[in-house]
Write a protein that holds these residues in place. Structure first.
Motif, PDB file in Angstrom:
ATOM      1  N   CYS A  93       0.852  -1.181   0.000  1.00 33.62           N
ATOM      2  CA  CYS A  93       0.000   0.000   0.000  1.00 33.62           C
ATOM      3  C   CYS A  93       0.890   1.233   0.000  1.00 33.62           C
ATOM      4  N   ILE A  94       0.532   2.195  -0.819  1.00 35.81           N
ATOM      5  CA  ILE A  94       1.289   3.438  -0.909  1.00 35.81           C
ATOM      6  C   ILE A  94       0.341   4.575  -0.581  1.00 35.81           C
ATOM      7  N   GLY A  95       0.783   5.456   0.314  1.00 30.80           N
ATOM      8  CA  GLY A  95      -0.064   6.579   0.675  1.00 30.80           C
ATOM      9  C   GLY A  95       0.652   7.553   1.581  1.00 30.80           C
ATOM     10  N   LEU A  96      -0.032   8.647   1.871  1.00 30.16           N
ATOM     11  CA  LEU A  96       0.504   9.685   2.735  1.00 30.16           C
ATOM     12  C   LEU A  96       0.468   9.208   4.181  1.00 30.16           C
ATOM     13  N   CYS A  97       1.532   9.487   4.910  1.00 36.26           N
ATOM     14  CA  CYS A  97       1.674   9.056   6.293  1.00 36.26           C
ATOM     15  C   CYS A  97       1.556  10.256   7.225  1.00 36.26           C
ATOM     16  N   GLU A  98       0.832  10.071   8.319  1.00 35.98           N
ATOM     17  CA  GLU A  98       0.688  11.128   9.316  1.00 35.98           C
ATOM     18  C   GLU A  98       0.847  10.554  10.717  1.00 35.98           C
ATOM     19  N   ALA A  99       1.316  11.372  11.638  1.00 37.10           N
ATOM     20  CA  ALA A  99       1.403  10.978  13.046  1.00 37.10           C
ATOM     21  C   ALA A  99       0.002  11.051  13.640  1.00 37.10           C
ATOM     22  N   VAL A 100      -0.323  10.105  14.511  1.00 39.15           N
ATOM     23  CA  VAL A 100      -1.641  10.086  15.147  1.00 39.15           C
ATOM     24  C   VAL A 100      -1.512   9.662  16.600  1.00 39.15           C
ATOM     25  N   GLU A 101      -2.518  10.026  17.369  1.00 31.44           N
ATOM     26  CA  GLU A 101      -2.694   9.510  18.721  1.00 31.44           C
ATOM     27  C   GLU A 101      -3.882   8.561  18.655  1.00 31.44           C
ATOM     28  N   PRO A 102      -3.635   7.249  18.753  1.00 27.64           N
ATOM     29  CA  PRO A 102      -4.745   6.306  18.628  1.00 27.64           C
ATOM     30  C   PRO A 102      -5.711   6.399  19.802  1.00 27.64           C
ATOM     31  N   THR A 103      -6.949   6.027  19.532  1.00 26.34           N
ATOM     32  CA  THR A 103      -7.951   5.937  20.588  1.00 26.34           C
ATOM     33  C   THR A 103      -7.640   4.724  21.457  1.00 26.34           C
ATOM     34  N   ASP A 104      -8.293   4.634  22.595  1.00 28.28           N
ATOM     35  CA  ASP A 104      -8.117   3.462  23.465  1.00 28.28           C
ATOM     36  C   ASP A 104      -8.516   2.183  22.739  1.00 28.28           C
TER      37      ASP A 104
END
Length: 151
Positions: A93-104
């Motif tokens: 899979c190729i796509g834009l990557c972003e930093a995230v804070e996952p939910t619980d």
């Protein structure tokens, strides 16, 4: 609609949906991008949530800094666990990557993190990849076995 956040793929085309379902069959893959103009691969734990791929990497390696805001490739396969009669598959899979804070809930999908990475305490960082290009390839021996979606 399912209440399982990892199962939401309603707006995904069939090929992409197959790729995401295959990713759900394995826990780890490799994220690829460039760092200082050179290509690199890093192992990552992944989960699929709502048609996107959530990654967990060790923050101490610093690889996430090269990924965030960049187009990355993420790949996983079953090559090391498939028996000689199984269909071997690989997903990219190729796509834009972003930093995230996952939910619980999302954190729960990952399961426990490793305790150490290269002898240092594991410090997780989370990234999200929204696939723009998705490919599934198969290798098989003998008869024509089509890879089928699991319902």
């Amino acid at each position: 609609m399912s209440s399982d956040p990892s199962a939401s793929t309603d707006s995904v085309d069939p090929d992409e949906q197959l790729a995401l379902e295959l990713l759900r069959r394995t826990d780890y893959g490799r994220v690829a991008t460039s760092m200082r103009a050179l290509p690199f691969l890093a192992v990552a734990r992944h989960v699929v949530v709502g048609g996107k791929i959530l990654l967990r990497l060790h923050k101490g390696f610093g690889y996430h800094q090269a990924c965030v805001g960049s187009v990355v490739a993420y790949g996983a396969d079953n090559a090391d666990v498939a028996s000689p009669r199984d269909v071997r598959w690989t997903v990219q899979c190729i796509g834009l990557c972003e930093a995230v804070e996952p939910t619980d809930t999302e954190l729960g999908l990952f399961g426990p993190a490793p305790r150490f990475a290269d002898g240092e305490p594991f410090d997780p960082v989370y990234l999200r990849v929204e696939p723009q290009v998705t490919k599934v390839h198969t290798l098989r021996a003998g008869q024509d076995h089509r890879l089928q979606r699991v319902r």
